[in-house]
Design a protein around this motif. Structure first.
Motif, PDB file in Angstrom:
ATOM      1  N   ASP A  68       0.371   3.390  -3.201  1.00  0.00           N
ATOM      2  CA  ASP A  68      -0.733   3.900  -3.562  1.00  0.00           C
ATOM      3  C   ASP A  68      -0.756   5.027  -4.483  1.00  0.00           C
ATOM      4  OD1 ASP A  68      -2.123   1.679  -2.284  1.00  0.00           O
ATOM      5  OD2 ASP A  68      -2.882   3.014  -0.872  1.00  0.00           O
TER       6      ASP A  68
ATOM      7  N   ILE B 214      -0.462   2.572   8.095  1.00  0.00           N
ATOM      8  CA  ILE B 214       0.188   1.197   7.483  1.00  0.00           C
ATOM      9  C   ILE B 214       1.238   0.741   8.466  1.00  0.00           C
ATOM     10  CG2 ILE B 214       1.839   0.618   5.575  1.00  0.00           C
ATOM     11  CD1 ILE B 214       0.355   2.777   3.867  1.00  0.00           C
TER      12      ILE B 214
ATOM     13  N   ARG C 272       0.678  -1.247  -0.111  1.00  0.00           N
ATOM     14  CA  ARG C 272       0.095   0.002   0.092  1.00  0.00           C
ATOM     15  C   ARG C 272       0.848   1.443   0.154  1.00  0.00           C
ATOM     16  NH1 ARG C 272      -3.356  -0.544   4.988  1.00  0.00           N
ATOM     17  NH2 ARG C 272      -1.627  -1.839   5.683  1.00  0.00           N
TER      18      ARG C 272
ATOM     19  N   GLY D 116       1.260  -7.225   5.241  1.00  0.00           N
ATOM     20  CA  GLY D 116       0.382  -7.092   4.245  1.00  0.00           C
ATOM     21  C   GLY D 116      -0.613  -8.156   4.166  1.00  0.00           C
TER      22      GLY D 116
END
Length: 276
Positions: free
Chosen positions: A46, A182, A43, A67
């Protein structure tokens, strides 16, 4: 970060002892996004994934234990995992855009014909350091992380996460909270570390030799507020890898792609578009 005009395909690649979750978008020359920092997952790309997919076939995946990829059940190498990604997705060769440097460079060493260009973001690697010397430096790394480790011991996960983030990016970044989320999600890996990839000790200790044999276009991206270790690493790699280019991203520390999205994207896309 959202672009509904580009379809995204997802799935799992079977690797020895596990599965790697991946996403693919776009068409054309394959571009694989890699992240080596153990506190982030796919991520972290992104702000690049769909933007770059307008120009390339972009692939990103989670390393084992982060993840949506489970921890490994048996010894493995990150190079073999990346090779399996290429094989499963029928990719003969690709550009590599890596947060860090070790995996991308090791892959070039093992699979030179499968790499067309590399972009190394915030590299922290000393080509002249042997494996034993790197192991001897571990206490220095742990000392830098000592405050965060102490916060973990005190079960103050919020403080531990904040301390780690401060090492990754400038607090003034507009994406600070997004990155923090995250990291917090992956912090469990700090408490229960996944099995790390095996290291080719001979290749590691001879990097000062074979780095000189890398002949694919190479770009080094570094933040103007990078730690001294990253600064010296970038200088060394620029001198060692033939034809390597360096570009500095202003107002950034380590996660350049999240701290300065437009600067970072332009630098990477300009470099790749110039490759003949």
């Amino acid at each position: 970060m959202t672009d509904h005009q580009l379809p995204i395909s997802t799935g799992f690649v079977e690797v020895d002892g596990g599965q790697l979750h991946y996403e693919v978008a776009g068409k054309g020359q394959p571009l694989i996004l890699l992240q080596e920092n153990g506190l982030v997952d796919k991520r972290i790309w992104d702000y690049q994934f769909l933007t770059f997919a307008h120009h390339y076939r972009v692939i990103r995946y989670d390393q084992r234990g982060y993840g949506q990829s489970l921890s490994s059940k048996k010894p493995y190498t990150a190079v073999d995992d990346l090779a399996q990604i290429l094989q499963t997705l029928n990719i003969e060769s690709a550009y590599l855009l890596a947060l860090g440097a070790g995996l991308a460079l090791d892959f070039v060493h093992a699979h030179a014909s499968s790499v067309d260009a590399i972009i190394l973001v915030s590299p922290e690697i000393n080509p002249h350091q042997s494996f034993d010397e790197a192991m001897a430096d571990l206490p220095t790394i742990l000392e830098r992380l000592a405050p965060a480790i102490e916060a973990v011991k005190q079960n103050d996960m919020q403080r531990a996460t904040d301390l780690v983030i401060q090492d990754l990016m400038l607090p003034s970044s507009a994406n600070y909270q997004w990155v923090r989320n995250i990291v917090a999600k992956n912090f469990q890996a700090v408490l229960n570390p996944p099995l790390p990839p095996s290291v080719d000790i001979n290749a590691f200790s001879s990097r000062h030799q074979w780095y000189k044999e890398i002949h694919v276009p190479t770009l080094l991206l570094i933040g103007d507020s990078a730690r001294s270790e990253i600064q010296s690493s970038t200088v060394s790699l620029e001198k060692t890898i033939p034809g390597a280019q360096k570009r500095e991203i202003s107002r950034a520390r380590y996660l350049l792609n999240a701290e300065q999205v437009e600067q970072f994207n332009r630098a990477a896309l300009d470099f790749l578009s110039a490759i003949k």
